[in-house]
Design an enzyme around this catalytic site. Structure first.
Site, PDB file in Angstrom:
ATOM      1  N   ALA A 100       8.475  16.782  20.231  1.00 44.12           N
ATOM      2  CA  ALA A 100       9.737  16.039  20.092  1.00 44.12           C
ATOM      3  C   ALA A 100      10.399  15.846  21.461  1.00 44.12           C
ATOM      4  CB  ALA A 100      10.670  16.777  19.147  1.00 44.12           C
TER       5      ALA A 100
ATOM      6  N   TYR B 178       8.057  20.900  21.341  1.00 38.17           N
ATOM      7  CA  TYR B 178       7.463  20.343  22.568  1.00 38.17           C
ATOM      8  C   TYR B 178       7.182  18.843  22.390  1.00 38.17           C
ATOM      9  CZ  TYR B 178       4.306  19.915  26.582  1.00 38.17           C
ATOM     10  OH  TYR B 178       3.717  19.526  27.758  1.00 38.17           O
TER      11      TYR B 178
ATOM     12  N   ILE C 239      -4.273  19.991  30.875  1.00 33.69           N
ATOM     13  CA  ILE C 239      -4.473  20.313  32.287  1.00 33.69           C
ATOM     14  C   ILE C 239      -4.526  21.839  32.427  1.00 33.69           C
ATOM     15  CG2 ILE C 239      -3.554  20.010  34.629  1.00 33.69           C
ATOM     16  CD1 ILE C 239      -4.166  17.307  33.331  1.00 33.69           C
TER      17      ILE C 239
ATOM     18  N   LYS D 297       8.963  15.709  24.385  1.00 34.82           N
ATOM     19  CA  LYS D 297       8.211  14.780  25.237  1.00 34.82           C
ATOM     20  C   LYS D 297       8.307  13.349  24.716  1.00 34.82           C
ATOM     21  CE  LYS D 297       6.801  17.790  28.266  1.00 34.82           C
ATOM     22  NZ  LYS D 297       7.271  17.730  29.668  1.00 34.82           N
TER      23      LYS D 297
ATOM     24  N   ASN E  47       9.675  17.413  36.483  1.00 35.12           N
ATOM     25  CA  ASN E  47       8.418  18.009  36.027  1.00 35.12           C
ATOM     26  C   ASN E  47       8.616  19.325  35.273  1.00 35.12           C
ATOM     27  OD1 ASN E  47       5.363  18.870  36.401  1.00 35.12           O
ATOM     28  ND2 ASN E  47       6.603  20.489  37.354  1.00 35.12           N
TER      29      ASN E  47
HETATM   30  P1  NDP Z   1       3.435  25.615  34.509  1.00 28.69           P
HETATM   31  O1  NDP Z   1       3.848  26.628  33.492  1.00 28.69           O
HETATM   32  O2  NDP Z   1       2.298  25.876  35.394  1.00 28.69           O
HETATM   33  O3  NDP Z   1       4.687  25.220  35.398  1.00 28.69           O
HETATM   34  C1  NDP Z   1       5.947  24.988  34.839  1.00 28.69           C
HETATM   35  C2  NDP Z   1       6.931  24.808  35.961  1.00 28.69           C
HETATM   36  O4  NDP Z   1       8.223  24.519  35.412  1.00 28.69           O
HETATM   37  C3  NDP Z   1       7.057  26.035  36.823  1.00 28.69           C
HETATM   38  O5  NDP Z   1       7.092  25.645  38.166  1.00 28.69           O
HETATM   39  C4  NDP Z   1       8.396  26.639  36.410  1.00 28.69           C
HETATM   40  O6  NDP Z   1       8.984  27.302  37.512  1.00 28.69           O
HETATM   41  C5  NDP Z   1       9.164  25.375  36.031  1.00 28.69           C
HETATM   42  N1  NDP Z   1      10.263  25.617  35.107  1.00 28.69           N
HETATM   43  C6  NDP Z   1      10.209  26.033  33.821  1.00 28.69           C
HETATM   44  N2  NDP Z   1      11.448  26.174  33.330  1.00 28.69           N
HETATM   45  C7  NDP Z   1      12.305  25.838  34.328  1.00 28.69           C
HETATM   46  C8  NDP Z   1      13.711  25.804  34.451  1.00 28.69           C
HETATM   47  N3  NDP Z   1      14.530  26.139  33.438  1.00 28.69           N
HETATM   48  N4  NDP Z   1      14.246  25.396  35.620  1.00 28.69           N
HETATM   49  C9  NDP Z   1      13.451  25.064  36.656  1.00 28.69           C
HETATM   50  N5  NDP Z   1      12.114  25.075  36.602  1.00 28.69           N
HETATM   51  C10 NDP Z   1      11.554  25.478  35.458  1.00 28.69           C
HETATM   52  O7  NDP Z   1       3.210  24.306  33.627  1.00 28.69           O
HETATM   53  P2  NDP Z   1       2.511  22.901  33.935  1.00 28.69           P
HETATM   54  O8  NDP Z   1       2.298  22.691  35.378  1.00 28.69           O
HETATM   55  O9  NDP Z   1       1.394  22.776  33.007  1.00 28.69           O
HETATM   56  O10 NDP Z   1       3.673  21.929  33.395  1.00 28.69           O
HETATM   57  C11 NDP Z   1       4.399  21.046  34.239  1.00 28.69           C
HETATM   58  C12 NDP Z   1       4.885  19.886  33.399  1.00 28.69           C
HETATM   59  O11 NDP Z   1       3.758  19.162  32.905  1.00 28.69           O
HETATM   60  C13 NDP Z   1       5.691  20.325  32.171  1.00 28.69           C
HETATM   61  O12 NDP Z   1       6.750  19.416  31.940  1.00 28.69           O
HETATM   62  C14 NDP Z   1       4.666  20.215  31.051  1.00 28.69           C
HETATM   63  O13 NDP Z   1       5.265  20.026  29.794  1.00 28.69           O
HETATM   64  C15 NDP Z   1       3.883  18.992  31.514  1.00 28.69           C
HETATM   65  N6  NDP Z   1       2.559  18.836  30.919  1.00 28.69           N
HETATM   66  C16 NDP Z   1       1.605  19.824  31.036  1.00 28.69           C
HETATM   67  C17 NDP Z   1       0.345  19.635  30.480  1.00 28.69           C
HETATM   68  C18 NDP Z   1      -0.732  20.656  30.579  1.00 28.69           C
HETATM   69  O14 NDP Z   1      -1.744  20.517  29.869  1.00 28.69           O
HETATM   70  N7  NDP Z   1      -0.601  21.675  31.427  1.00 28.69           N
HETATM   71  C19 NDP Z   1       0.016  18.408  29.754  1.00 28.69           C
HETATM   72  C20 NDP Z   1       1.084  17.449  29.695  1.00 28.69           C
HETATM   73  C21 NDP Z   1       2.304  17.658  30.265  1.00 28.69           C
HETATM   74  P3  NDP Z   1       9.943  28.587  37.356  1.00 28.69           P
HETATM   75  O15 NDP Z   1       9.426  29.396  36.211  1.00 28.69           O
HETATM   76  O16 NDP Z   1       9.881  29.281  38.679  1.00 28.69           O
HETATM   77  O17 NDP Z   1      11.309  28.026  37.102  1.00 28.69           O
END
Ligand code: NDP
Length: 232
Positions: free
Chosen positions: A159, A157, A190, A161, A92
């Site tokens: 690309a 982003y 979301i 996904k 995720n």
């Molecule tokens: P958030 O920014 O709320 O959460 C992102 C999460 O990813 C955090 O928990 C962060 O934790 C973690 N993260 C980021 N980089 C790293 C890393 N290098 N190593 C480990 N963990 C990492 O985003 P969302 O909840 O919105 O996104 C979650 C997923 O859902 C993503 O893949 C996003 O692309 C996808 N998504 C989101 C949408 C939206 O509208 N929100 C729509 C479609 C898909 P930490 O910083 O502590 O590492």
């Protein structure tokens, strides 16, 4: 019999400390799974671990940068040790870089491709022996509707996904005979920290998104949890 009962299953959720990952981690735990929260921010990891424990389910939290292979290996080993195996991997963790392509830096390109796409490959490859050893398992990759649409502001982003979807299909056919099912979820907009700049600072874009969204709103992270439980 509850067909969605995940009792006895062990799961890892990358980026399980926030947004969609947190909601999925709590959803899997509520269905009975033991869950490892793997993210970089240890305080946020620990907060979600405590939330799950308060619900009466088992959880561990570990520092993990999904771009560091040693972190990936440590998370898998710790999960196996704590819960006696690994059955579910949710890839995720993700980031976005908003910029027009003609101004996008190498860093904005490669950091997003590495975090959103390469890490899904590396984590899945590292988890394969554990999943196969357990007699099978589930990998759930969080892609995006931007794997299908183009975006003028998020080329790296979109690309990344799109790559996750093709990677998902390839892993699914490669590992089907090991009884490992690999699927992807493609959420729309979301309400999370990732989309906060659009909700808070880009009113015109926000209004146009909501205007073409039949529900007239962004989704909530919790609305992704049931899909993940179903796939798990
Ligand atoms: P958030 O920014 O709320 O959460 C992102 C999460 O990813 C955090 O928990 C962060 O934790 C973690 N993260 C980021 N980089 C790293 C890393 N290098 N190593 C480990 N963990 C990492 O985003 P969302 O909840 O919105 O996104 C979650 C997923 O859902 C993503 O893949 C996003 O692309 C996808 N998504 C989101 C949408 C939206 O509208 N929100 C729509 C479609 C898909 P930490 O910083 O502590 O590492």
């Amino acid at each position: 019999m509850n067909p969605f009962d995940l009792s006895g299953k062990a799961a890892i959720v990358t980026g399980g400390n926030n947004g969609i990952g947190r909601a999925i981690a709590i959803g899997l735990a509520s269905a009975g799974a033991s869950v490892c929260i793997a993210g970089r921010d240890e305080k946020k990891n620990e907060n979600v671990r405590l939330e799950i424990e308060e619900l009466g389910h088992k959880s561990i939290s570990l520092h993990c940068d999904v771009n560091v292979e040693a972190d990936i290996a440590a998370v898998i080993a710790a999960t196996e040790e704590a819960f006696g195996g690994l059955g579910i991997l949710v890839n995720n963790a993700g980031i976005a870089a908003l910029n027009v392509p003609e101004q996008m830096s190498d860093e904005e390109w490669s950091s997003v491709i590495e975090t959103n796409l390469s890490s899904v490959f590396k984590f899945s490859r590292a988890a394969y022996p554990s999943l196969a050893k357990s007699g099978g398992g589930k990998i759930i990759n969080i892609s995006s509707m931007y794997s299908i649409f183009g975006s003028p502001l998020a080329a790296s982003y979109a690309a990344s996904k799109g790559g996750v979807v093709q990677l998902t299909k390839s892993l699914a056919v490669a590992w089907a005979s090991d009884d490992i099912q690999v699927n992807a979820i493609l959420p729309g907009w979301i309400s999370t920290d990732m989309t906060a700049p659009i909700r808070n600072d880009m009113q015109d874009l926000y209004d146009s998104i909501v205007a073409r969204t039949p529900a007239g709103r962004f989704g909530e992270p919790e609305e992704c949890a049931g899909t993940a439980v179903f796939l798990a």
